[in-house]
Write a protein that holds these residues in place. Structure first.
Motif, mmCIF file in Angstrom:
data_model
loop_
_atom_site.group_PDB
_atom_site.id
_atom_site.type_symbol
_atom_site.label_atom_id
_atom_site.label_comp_id
_atom_site.label_asym_id
_atom_site.label_seq_id
_atom_site.Cartn_x
_atom_site.Cartn_y
_atom_site.Cartn_z
ATOM 1 N N VAL A 108 0.837 -1.208 0.000
ATOM 2 C CA VAL A 108 0.000 0.000 0.000
ATOM 3 C C VAL A 108 0.870 1.255 0.000
ATOM 4 N N ALA A 109 1.955 1.241 0.782
ATOM 5 C CA ALA A 109 2.818 2.417 0.899
ATOM 6 C C ALA A 109 3.619 2.686 -0.373
ATOM 7 N N CYS A 110 3.993 1.647 -1.110
ATOM 8 C CA CYS A 110 4.918 1.816 -2.239
ATOM 9 C C CYS A 110 4.265 1.769 -3.615
ATOM 10 N N ALA A 111 3.080 1.207 -3.715
ATOM 11 C CA ALA A 111 2.441 1.038 -5.027
ATOM 12 C C ALA A 111 1.472 2.176 -5.307
ATOM 13 N N ARG A 112 1.223 2.389 -6.576
ATOM 14 C CA ARG A 112 0.237 3.388 -6.994
ATOM 15 C C ARG A 112 -1.175 2.941 -6.660
ATOM 16 N N ASP A 113 -1.409 1.637 -6.771
ATOM 17 C CA ASP A 113 -2.709 1.051 -6.481
ATOM 18 C C ASP A 113 -2.477 -0.424 -6.191
ATOM 19 N N TRP A 114 -3.431 -1.066 -5.560
ATOM 20 C CA TRP A 114 -3.340 -2.496 -5.291
ATOM 21 C C TRP A 114 -4.753 -3.044 -5.133
ATOM 22 N N GLY A 115 -4.866 -4.354 -5.168
ATOM 23 C CA GLY A 115 -6.156 -4.987 -4.963
ATOM 24 C C GLY A 115 -6.016 -6.488 -5.083
ATOM 25 N N TRP A 116 -7.149 -7.148 -5.117
ATOM 26 C CA TRP A 116 -7.151 -8.597 -5.286
ATOM 27 C C TRP A 116 -8.393 -8.965 -6.078
ATOM 28 N N GLN A 117 -8.355 -10.126 -6.698
ATOM 29 C CA GLN A 117 -9.502 -10.618 -7.455
ATOM 30 C C GLN A 117 -9.487 -12.136 -7.451
ATOM 31 N N PRO A 118 -10.665 -12.750 -7.423
ATOM 32 C CA PRO A 118 -10.713 -14.212 -7.530
ATOM 33 C C PRO A 118 -10.203 -14.649 -8.899
ATOM 34 N N SER A 119 -9.654 -15.835 -8.963
ATOM 35 C CA SER A 119 -9.093 -16.309 -10.220
ATOM 36 C C SER A 119 -9.021 -17.830 -10.198
ATOM 37 N N ALA A 120 -8.760 -18.408 -11.349
ATOM 38 C CA ALA A 120 -8.532 -19.849 -11.451
ATOM 39 C C ALA A 120 -7.333 -20.074 -12.359
ATOM 40 N N ARG A 121 -6.454 -20.940 -11.939
ATOM 41 C CA ARG A 121 -5.278 -21.333 -12.720
ATOM 42 C C ARG A 121 -5.088 -22.820 -12.554
ATOM 43 N N LEU A 122 -4.695 -23.481 -13.590
ATOM 44 C CA LEU A 122 -4.382 -24.907 -13.533
ATOM 45 C C LEU A 122 -5.513 -25.715 -12.893
ATOM 46 N N GLY A 123 -6.752 -25.261 -13.070
ATOM 47 C CA GLY A 123 -7.898 -25.972 -12.524
ATOM 48 C C GLY A 123 -8.165 -25.703 -11.050
ATOM 49 N N ASP A 124 -7.323 -24.883 -10.413
ATOM 50 C CA ASP A 124 -7.497 -24.564 -8.996
ATOM 51 C C ASP A 124 -8.140 -23.192 -8.850
ATOM 52 N N ARG A 125 -9.103 -23.108 -7.941
ATOM 53 C CA ARG A 125 -9.627 -21.786 -7.592
ATOM 54 C C ARG A 125 -8.561 -21.072 -6.782
ATOM 55 N N GLY A 126 -8.555 -19.794 -6.856
ATOM 56 C CA GLY A 126 -7.570 -19.036 -6.097
ATOM 57 C C GLY A 126 -7.830 -17.560 -6.222
ATOM 58 N N LYS A 127 -6.759 -16.793 -6.077
ATOM 59 C CA LYS A 127 -6.872 -15.339 -6.184
ATOM 60 C C LYS A 127 -5.570 -14.753 -6.716
ATOM 61 N N TYR A 128 -5.688 -13.562 -7.275
ATOM 62 C CA TYR A 128 -4.540 -12.721 -7.607
ATOM 63 C C TYR A 128 -4.543 -11.561 -6.640
ATOM 64 N N VAL A 129 -3.409 -11.294 -6.044
ATOM 65 C CA VAL A 129 -3.191 -10.059 -5.295
ATOM 66 C C VAL A 129 -2.217 -9.270 -6.151
ATOM 67 N N TRP A 130 -2.544 -8.048 -6.482
ATOM 68 C CA TRP A 130 -1.782 -7.303 -7.468
ATOM 69 C C TRP A 130 -1.488 -5.883 -6.983
ATOM 70 N N CYS A 131 -0.532 -5.263 -7.637
ATOM 71 C CA CYS A 131 -0.246 -3.856 -7.397
ATOM 72 C C CYS A 131 0.240 -3.237 -8.698
ATOM 73 N N GLU A 132 0.146 -1.927 -8.764
ATOM 74 C CA GLU A 132 0.594 -1.176 -9.933
ATOM 75 C C GLU A 132 1.709 -0.223 -9.532
ATOM 76 N N LEU A 133 2.696 -0.142 -10.398
ATOM 77 C CA LEU A 133 3.718 0.891 -10.272
ATOM 78 C C LEU A 133 3.351 1.977 -11.272
ATOM 79 N N GLY A 134 3.814 3.172 -11.039
ATOM 80 C CA GLY A 134 3.471 4.286 -11.925
ATOM 81 C C GLY A 134 3.920 4.072 -13.353
ATOM 82 N N VAL A 135 3.545 4.988 -14.184
ATOM 83 C CA VAL A 135 3.884 4.923 -15.606
ATOM 84 C C VAL A 135 5.404 4.907 -15.738
ATOM 85 N N ALA A 136 5.881 3.938 -16.498
ATOM 86 C CA ALA A 136 7.325 3.785 -16.687
ATOM 87 C C ALA A 136 7.745 4.368 -18.020
#
Length: 136
Positions: A108-136
């Motif tokens: 939260v302190a270092c990223a421009r934004d962050w969040g999480w979303q439900p997801s599925a990979r390889l047949g497993d339910r799960g989640k992504y926790v993500w963050c954004e860095l500023g425009v590079a």
């Protein structure tokens, strides 16, 4: 690859804390190859927190995903097999004495934004926790 061209990498890892180092080194290589070395230190910190949480708090495989949008936003995400949302971030001032619980606070302190979303990979339910860095 043209400068404004988007890209997307995913590194699948086992549930092994040693894989956090592999992710960090892979992220450094990706950003350096795309002339984004100025983002490496912050990106490594954020990816380390996200991936280590994914490995520590779940029993299945995990993944690091790194992508850049056409607009230049760099997005870092960690996928894991636990579909439950992450614990809310603890403000950094409340966890400075302890390493435990500081991960999402750092994000939260270092990223421009962050969040999480439900997801599925390889047949497993799960989640992504993500963050954004500023425009590079």
């Amino acid at each position: 690859m043209p400068e404004n061209e988007p890209w997307d990498y995913t590194l699948y890892i086992p549930n092994d804390l040693r894989a956090v180092t592999v992710c960090r080194r892979t992220l450094r290589a990706i950003l350096t190859m795309h002339d984004l070395a100025g983002l490496v230190e912050t990106a490594e910190l954020l990816a380390t927190e996200l991936v280590s949480n994914a490995v520590r708090h779940t029993k299945g495989p995990a993944a690091l995903r790194v992508r850049r949008s056409r607009e230049g936003v760099v997005w870092i995400g960690a996928w894991d097999t636990d579909p439950e949302p992450p614990e809310p971030p603890v403000p950094l001032g409340q966890v400075l004495e302890s390493e435990a619980g500081r991960g999402l606070g750092l994000v939260v302190a270092c990223a421009r934004d962050w969040g999480w979303q439900p997801s599925a990979r390889l047949g497993d339910r799960g989640k992504y926790v993500w963050c954004e860095l500023g425009v590079a």
